[in-house]
Design a protein around this motif. Sequence first.
Motif, mmCIF file in Angstrom:
data_model
loop_
_atom_site.group_PDB
_atom_site.id
_atom_site.type_symbol
_atom_site.label_atom_id
_atom_site.label_comp_id
_atom_site.label_asym_id
_atom_site.label_seq_id
_atom_site.Cartn_x
_atom_site.Cartn_y
_atom_site.Cartn_z
ATOM 1 N N LEU A 154 43.410 22.321 13.381
ATOM 2 C CA LEU A 154 44.052 21.003 13.467
ATOM 3 C C LEU A 154 43.850 20.225 12.171
ATOM 4 O O LEU A 154 44.777 19.595 11.651
ATOM 5 C CB LEU A 154 43.478 20.223 14.661
ATOM 6 N N LYS A 155 42.630 20.298 11.627
ATOM 7 C CA LYS A 155 42.346 19.604 10.372
ATOM 8 C C LYS A 155 43.142 20.204 9.220
ATOM 9 O O LYS A 155 43.628 19.474 8.346
ATOM 10 C CB LYS A 155 40.843 19.639 10.083
ATOM 11 N N ALA A 156 43.302 21.529 9.224
ATOM 12 C CA ALA A 156 44.101 22.177 8.175
ATOM 13 C C ALA A 156 45.540 21.683 8.226
ATOM 14 O O ALA A 156 46.162 21.425 7.194
ATOM 15 C CB ALA A 156 44.050 23.694 8.341
ATOM 16 N N ALA A 157 46.049 21.499 9.446
ATOM 17 C CA ALA A 157 47.428 21.012 9.603
ATOM 18 C C ALA A 157 47.560 19.577 9.087
ATOM 19 O O ALA A 157 48.561 19.235 8.442
ATOM 20 C CB ALA A 157 47.833 21.083 11.075
ATOM 21 N N THR A 158 46.548 18.729 9.339
ATOM 22 C CA THR A 158 46.616 17.347 8.855
ATOM 23 C C THR A 158 46.518 17.305 7.332
ATOM 24 O O THR A 158 47.197 16.501 6.684
ATOM 25 C CB THR A 158 45.512 16.462 9.473
ATOM 26 N N MET A 159 45.686 18.179 6.742
ATOM 27 C CA MET A 159 45.585 18.241 5.278
ATOM 28 C C MET A 159 46.923 18.656 4.670
ATOM 29 O O MET A 159 47.362 18.110 3.654
ATOM 30 C CB MET A 159 44.495 19.239 4.864
ATOM 31 N N LEU A 160 47.599 19.615 5.313
ATOM 32 C CA LEU A 160 48.893 20.078 4.836
ATOM 33 C C LEU A 160 49.934 18.969 4.929
ATOM 34 O O LEU A 160 50.702 18.735 3.986
ATOM 35 C CB LEU A 160 49.341 21.296 5.658
ATOM 36 N N VAL B 34 49.298 12.360 -11.062
ATOM 37 C CA VAL B 34 48.035 12.504 -10.323
ATOM 38 C C VAL B 34 48.288 12.561 -8.827
ATOM 39 O O VAL B 34 47.648 13.334 -8.100
ATOM 40 C CB VAL B 34 47.065 11.364 -10.695
ATOM 41 N N ALA B 35 49.231 11.766 -8.333
ATOM 42 C CA ALA B 35 49.570 11.829 -6.906
ATOM 43 C C ALA B 35 50.038 13.234 -6.543
ATOM 44 O O ALA B 35 49.672 13.780 -5.494
ATOM 45 C CB ALA B 35 50.653 10.800 -6.571
ATOM 46 N N ALA B 36 50.820 13.856 -7.420
ATOM 47 C CA ALA B 36 51.300 15.225 -7.179
ATOM 48 C C ALA B 36 50.142 16.227 -7.203
ATOM 49 O O ALA B 36 50.091 17.150 -6.385
ATOM 50 C CB ALA B 36 52.346 15.597 -8.231
ATOM 51 N N ILE B 37 49.186 16.036 -8.123
ATOM 52 C CA ILE B 37 48.008 16.908 -8.193
ATOM 53 C C ILE B 37 47.187 16.800 -6.903
ATOM 54 O O ILE B 37 46.733 17.796 -6.335
ATOM 55 C CB ILE B 37 47.133 16.558 -9.409
ATOM 56 N N MET B 38 47.016 15.554 -6.420
ATOM 57 C CA MET B 38 46.250 15.341 -5.183
ATOM 58 C C MET B 38 46.935 16.012 -4.002
ATOM 59 O O MET B 38 46.276 16.567 -3.113
ATOM 60 C CB MET B 38 46.078 13.847 -4.938
ATOM 61 N N ALA B 39 48.267 15.982 -3.997
ATOM 62 C CA ALA B 39 49.010 16.659 -2.929
ATOM 63 C C ALA B 39 48.762 18.161 -2.978
ATOM 64 O O ALA B 39 48.540 18.807 -1.950
ATOM 65 C CB ALA B 39 50.502 16.361 -3.080
ATOM 66 N N THR B 40 48.767 18.726 -4.181
ATOM 67 C CA THR B 40 48.521 20.162 -4.349
ATOM 68 C C THR B 40 47.117 20.539 -3.885
ATOM 69 O O THR B 40 46.915 21.571 -3.228
ATOM 70 C CB THR B 40 48.709 20.562 -5.827
ATOM 71 N N LEU B 41 46.126 19.692 -4.209
ATOM 72 C CA LEU B 41 44.750 19.923 -3.746
ATOM 73 C C LEU B 41 44.681 19.966 -2.227
ATOM 74 O O LEU B 41 44.003 20.813 -1.645
ATOM 75 C CB LEU B 41 43.834 18.805 -4.257
ATOM 76 N N ALA B 42 45.364 19.030 -1.574
ATOM 77 C CA ALA B 42 45.337 18.976 -0.107
ATOM 78 C C ALA B 42 45.967 20.228 0.496
ATOM 79 O O ALA B 42 45.456 20.796 1.461
ATOM 80 C CB ALA B 42 46.065 17.724 0.381
ATOM 81 N N ILE B 43 47.093 20.666 -0.081
ATOM 82 C CA ILE B 43 47.780 21.855 0.428
ATOM 83 C C ILE B 43 46.910 23.101 0.225
ATOM 84 O O ILE B 43 46.776 23.944 1.117
ATOM 85 C CB ILE B 43 49.153 22.011 -0.256
ATOM 86 N N TRP B 44 46.278 23.216 -0.955
ATOM 87 C CA TRP B 44 45.393 24.345 -1.245
ATOM 88 C C TRP B 44 44.177 24.342 -0.312
ATOM 89 O O TRP B 44 43.792 25.382 0.234
ATOM 90 C CB TRP B 44 44.950 24.281 -2.703
ATOM 91 N N GLY B 45 43.578 23.175 -0.118
ATOM 92 C CA GLY B 45 42.426 23.063 0.778
ATOM 93 C C GLY B 45 42.787 23.441 2.200
ATOM 94 O O GLY B 45 42.016 24.114 2.892
ATOM 95 N N SER B 46 43.979 23.036 2.652
ATOM 96 C CA SER B 46 44.398 23.360 4.021
ATOM 97 C C SER B 46 44.538 24.871 4.194
ATOM 98 O O SER B 46 44.198 25.419 5.241
ATOM 99 C CB SER B 46 45.717 22.664 4.368
ATOM 100 N N ALA B 47 45.014 25.551 3.147
ATOM 101 C CA ALA B 47 45.158 27.009 3.214
ATOM 102 C C ALA B 47 43.794 27.689 3.332
ATOM 103 O O ALA B 47 43.624 28.648 4.098
ATOM 104 C CB ALA B 47 45.897 27.514 1.973
#
Length: 211
Positions: free
Chosen positions: A84-90, A179-192
């Motif tokens: 569930l947390k991975a889905a919210t991060m994504l 930077v906002a785009a980088i933060m989005a990429t971090l969240a997507i990578w972390g969710s994976a």
Amino acid sequence: MADQCCAGASGTTALNNPRWRRILWIALVINAAMFGVEIVAGVAADSRALQADALDFLGDAANYAISLGVAGMALTWRARAALLKAATMLAFGLWVLGSAVWGFFAGSAPHAGTMGLIGALALAANVAVALMLFRYRTGDANMRSVWICSRNDAIGNVAVMAAALGVFGTGQGWPDLAVAAIMATLAIWGSAQVFRQARGELADAGHGHAH
């Protein structure tokens, strides 16, 4: 940000540890408070990166609440909570990415001073939480997701301060959006990362029941 930095054996016996639960409560309060501070500052400063970071604090506060809810439960339930947390991060990552793209067409230059000040405050908050969580970084997927969130947040805060310098130096909004785009990429990578480990733990739990 390498996968291996958080890898470890499942089932670390911290789930019923009063210290672990106390750290999660402290992290929950810090993240909820920083969400309030950053969302107001982000809107006032017209900074997409600050708004993204504020939403990240909100997501983390929810994550800590979920972690407290499942602490002590069977590995299967903890792995489901991690999914569930991975889905919210994504979802957070995709929203921020969309916001950054929109900002390239519609945004104006944000206020660099506010970005730098609030970014530094957010960094201090996240470093404090990350240091408290460091010893639990090699636990199950649920613990690992909490550590990954805190680690990524601290990296994101440094990036926000770098964006503030960029906005100040150029007088333009693109460093904030980048930077906002980088933060989005971090969240997507972390969710994976979290999703992969949680799926593995659910599979292991299923094999255990089969035997």
